[in-house]
Scaffold this motif. Structure first.
Motif, PDB file in Angstrom:
ATOM      1  N   LYS A 146       0.837  -1.119  -0.054  1.00  0.00           N
ATOM      2  CA  LYS A 146       0.067   0.083  -0.090  1.00  0.00           C
ATOM      3  C   LYS A 146       0.664   1.273   0.078  1.00  0.00           C
ATOM      4  O   LYS A 146       0.522   2.176  -0.671  1.00  0.00           O
ATOM      5  CB  LYS A 146      -1.022   0.009   1.200  1.00  0.00           C
ATOM      6  CG  LYS A 146      -1.960   1.256   1.281  1.00  0.00           C
ATOM      7  CD  LYS A 146      -2.968   0.924   2.178  1.00  0.00           C
ATOM      8  CE  LYS A 146      -2.489   0.176   3.483  1.00  0.00           C
ATOM      9  NZ  LYS A 146      -3.769   0.401   4.484  1.00  0.00           N
ATOM     10  N   GLU A 147       1.862   1.165   0.651  1.00  0.00           N
ATOM     11  CA  GLU A 147       2.835   2.435   0.784  1.00  0.00           C
ATOM     12  C   GLU A 147       3.462   2.751  -0.416  1.00  0.00           C
ATOM     13  O   GLU A 147       3.600   3.851  -0.883  1.00  0.00           O
ATOM     14  CB  GLU A 147       3.874   2.241   2.052  1.00  0.00           C
ATOM     15  CG  GLU A 147       5.026   3.381   2.239  1.00  0.00           C
ATOM     16  CD  GLU A 147       3.970   4.772   2.509  1.00  0.00           C
ATOM     17  OE1 GLU A 147       4.703   5.644   2.362  1.00  0.00           O
ATOM     18  OE2 GLU A 147       2.816   4.733   2.900  1.00  0.00           O
ATOM     19  N   SER A 148       4.056   1.474  -1.015  1.00  0.00           N
ATOM     20  CA  SER A 148       4.662   1.681  -2.383  1.00  0.00           C
ATOM     21  C   SER A 148       3.771   2.205  -3.386  1.00  0.00           C
ATOM     22  O   SER A 148       4.079   3.193  -4.371  1.00  0.00           O
ATOM     23  CB  SER A 148       5.347   0.471  -2.835  1.00  0.00           C
ATOM     24  OG  SER A 148       4.477  -0.639  -2.818  1.00  0.00           O
ATOM     25  N   ILE A 149       2.726   1.678  -3.430  1.00  0.00           N
ATOM     26  CA  ILE A 149       1.565   2.202  -4.311  1.00  0.00           C
ATOM     27  C   ILE A 149       1.431   3.543  -4.203  1.00  0.00           C
ATOM     28  O   ILE A 149       1.153   4.501  -5.069  1.00  0.00           O
ATOM     29  CB  ILE A 149       0.352   1.447  -4.454  1.00  0.00           C
ATOM     30  CG1 ILE A 149       0.689  -0.004  -4.737  1.00  0.00           C
ATOM     31  CG2 ILE A 149      -0.828   2.132  -5.159  1.00  0.00           C
ATOM     32  CD1 ILE A 149      -0.471  -1.028  -4.687  1.00  0.00           C
ATOM     33  N   ARG A 150       1.262   4.211  -2.839  1.00  0.00           N
ATOM     34  CA  ARG A 150       0.811   5.674  -2.653  1.00  0.00           C
ATOM     35  C   ARG A 150       2.079   6.366  -3.230  1.00  0.00           C
ATOM     36  O   ARG A 150       1.914   7.504  -3.656  1.00  0.00           O
ATOM     37  CB  ARG A 150       0.657   5.710  -1.046  1.00  0.00           C
ATOM     38  CG  ARG A 150       0.233   6.903  -0.828  1.00  0.00           C
ATOM     39  CD  ARG A 150       0.016   7.021   0.757  1.00  0.00           C
ATOM     40  NE  ARG A 150       1.421   7.091   1.496  1.00  0.00           N
ATOM     41  CZ  ARG A 150       2.318   7.908   1.382  1.00  0.00           C
ATOM     42  NH1 ARG A 150       2.087   9.274   1.064  1.00  0.00           N
ATOM     43  NH2 ARG A 150       3.734   7.858   1.938  1.00  0.00           N
ATOM     44  N   GLU A 151       3.209   6.042  -2.874  1.00  0.00           N
ATOM     45  CA  GLU A 151       4.434   6.807  -3.119  1.00  0.00           C
ATOM     46  C   GLU A 151       4.353   6.920  -4.862  1.00  0.00           C
ATOM     47  O   GLU A 151       4.715   7.932  -5.558  1.00  0.00           O
ATOM     48  CB  GLU A 151       5.597   6.307  -2.670  1.00  0.00           C
ATOM     49  CG  GLU A 151       5.808   6.393  -1.341  1.00  0.00           C
ATOM     50  CD  GLU A 151       7.040   5.959  -0.546  1.00  0.00           C
ATOM     51  OE1 GLU A 151       7.864   5.379  -1.653  1.00  0.00           O
ATOM     52  OE2 GLU A 151       7.185   6.171   0.774  1.00  0.00           O
ATOM     53  N   TYR A 152       4.336   5.679  -5.259  1.00  0.00           N
ATOM     54  CA  TYR A 152       4.388   5.677  -6.869  1.00  0.00           C
ATOM     55  C   TYR A 152       3.323   6.518  -7.559  1.00  0.00           C
ATOM     56  O   TYR A 152       3.488   7.324  -8.339  1.00  0.00           O
ATOM     57  CB  TYR A 152       4.030   4.168  -7.455  1.00  0.00           C
ATOM     58  CG  TYR A 152       3.943   3.953  -9.053  1.00  0.00           C
ATOM     59  CD1 TYR A 152       5.046   4.186  -9.585  1.00  0.00           C
ATOM     60  CD2 TYR A 152       2.523   3.794  -9.399  1.00  0.00           C
ATOM     61  CE1 TYR A 152       5.119   3.876 -11.195  1.00  0.00           C
ATOM     62  CE2 TYR A 152       2.616   3.707 -10.668  1.00  0.00           C
ATOM     63  CZ  TYR A 152       3.584   3.657 -11.518  1.00  0.00           C
ATOM     64  OH  TYR A 152       3.364   3.578 -13.026  1.00  0.00           O
ATOM     65  N   LEU A 153       1.851   6.388  -7.020  1.00  0.00           N
ATOM     66  CA  LEU A 153       0.981   7.345  -7.659  1.00  0.00           C
ATOM     67  C   LEU A 153       1.016   8.805  -7.488  1.00  0.00           C
ATOM     68  O   LEU A 153       0.884   9.472  -8.222  1.00  0.00           O
ATOM     69  CB  LEU A 153      -0.619   6.911  -7.058  1.00  0.00           C
ATOM     70  CG  LEU A 153      -0.772   5.666  -7.616  1.00  0.00           C
ATOM     71  CD1 LEU A 153      -1.982   5.060  -6.821  1.00  0.00           C
ATOM     72  CD2 LEU A 153      -1.103   5.431  -9.192  1.00  0.00           C
ATOM     73  N   GLY A 154       1.599   9.179  -6.207  1.00  0.00           N
ATOM     74  CA  GLY A 154       2.016  10.419  -5.963  1.00  0.00           C
ATOM     75  C   GLY A 154       3.137  11.155  -6.700  1.00  0.00           C
ATOM     76  O   GLY A 154       3.001  12.219  -6.837  1.00  0.00           O
ATOM     77  N   SER A 155       3.981  10.375  -7.269  1.00  0.00           N
ATOM     78  CA  SER A 155       5.134  11.076  -7.920  1.00  0.00           C
ATOM     79  C   SER A 155       4.859  10.854  -9.540  1.00  0.00           C
ATOM     80  O   SER A 155       5.388  11.709 -10.149  1.00  0.00           O
ATOM     81  CB  SER A 155       6.381  10.197  -7.768  1.00  0.00           C
ATOM     82  OG  SER A 155       6.734  10.388  -6.040  1.00  0.00           O
ATOM     83  N   TRP A 156       4.041   9.787  -9.950  1.00  0.00           N
ATOM     84  CA  TRP A 156       4.115   9.557 -11.362  1.00  0.00           C
ATOM     85  C   TRP A 156       2.907   9.463 -11.928  1.00  0.00           C
ATOM     86  O   TRP A 156       2.903   9.176 -13.230  1.00  0.00           O
ATOM     87  CB  TRP A 156       5.012   8.251 -11.511  1.00  0.00           C
ATOM     88  CG  TRP A 156       6.215   8.387 -11.221  1.00  0.00           C
ATOM     89  CD1 TRP A 156       6.888   7.661 -10.104  1.00  0.00           C
ATOM     90  CD2 TRP A 156       7.497   9.091 -11.724  1.00  0.00           C
ATOM     91  NE1 TRP A 156       8.201   7.921  -9.758  1.00  0.00           N
ATOM     92  CE2 TRP A 156       8.611   8.947 -10.959  1.00  0.00           C
ATOM     93  CE3 TRP A 156       7.509   9.567 -13.019  1.00  0.00           C
ATOM     94  CZ2 TRP A 156       9.719   9.561 -11.287  1.00  0.00           C
ATOM     95  CZ3 TRP A 156       8.709  10.566 -13.442  1.00  0.00           C
ATOM     96  CH2 TRP A 156       9.708  10.261 -12.445  1.00  0.00           C
TER      97      TRP A 156
END
Length: 210
Positions: A146-156
């Motif tokens: 969940k954390e990696s998805i959140r960071e990915y969507l927030g950046s890209w």
């Protein structure tokens, strides 16, 4: 040359006086034309020692002047190794500061994007493959995904530099499939095998383009 000189010396010393004079006359004439002086008569062992000494001196001089083939080869090999080492260091430094990176397909993309997308693939795959029997471990892997998805969507999410990339499209499909299921079935619903298999397929395709 030493053998020829020795032969001439023997023929001169063993001949009769009259013939000796003629021989000397002949040698003198030859010497006057070639400007070569005969050395004084010396024992054969001394001549051999002289030849050995001269030969040794020539070899020593050649080595001192740097004419040794093995030395030259070693110096060239050392120089080539130093050049390779320097190129490796320069390449590593250049790669370190380069914001881009080549994918498995040879496409040059931002390093930060590739790192973030790879982290999503890794953590989401681990979460899907984790048996739900161990609740604590299952929750840890789910939280990491969940954390990696959140960071990915927030950046890209929606970034033009990557939005047309196959890896972006496939990863978006994987995330949408997961979100769509839980939005309908609820956050605590067990994930069906067909949905899990579909998401894993998307992740595998994504990985091929990273």
């Amino acid at each position: 040359m030493a053998i020829i000189l020795a032969a001439n010396m023997c023929s001169i010393t063993s001949s009769k006086p009259a013939h000796g004079i003629k021989t000397f006359d002949f040698v003198d004439k030859e010497q006057s034309r070639s400007n070569i002086a005969l050395p004084p008569s010396e024992p054969s062992s001394s001549r051999r020692q002289l030849i050995v000494d001269v030969g040794t001196s020539l070899v020593t001089t050649a080595c001192q002047c740097g004419f040794s083939p093995s030395m030259v080869w070693a110096e060239e090999k050392s120089s080539d190794k130093e050049d390779d080492d320097n190129k490796g260091i320069v390449g590593a430094i250049t790669s370190l500061f380069d914001p881009n990176e080549k994918t498995k397909k040879g496409k040059v993309l931002p390093k930060a994007y590739l790192k973030s997308a790879r982290e999503v693939v890794k953590t989401l795959r681990e979460s899907l493959n984790e048996p739900p029997d161990d609740i604590a471990k299952f929750r840890r892997t789910a939280d990491a995904a969940k954390e990696s998805i959140r960071e990915y969507l927030g950046s890209w999410r929606g970034k033009q530099i990557v939005v047309q990339e196959e890896s972006y499209v496939m990863l978006e499909k994987a995330i949408r499939s997961l979100a769509s299921f839980y939005s309908k079935a609820g956050p605590s619903a067990p994930l069906p095998e067909e949905v899990k298999s579909e998401i894993l397929d998307y992740l595998n395709i994504t990985e091929e383009f990273l």
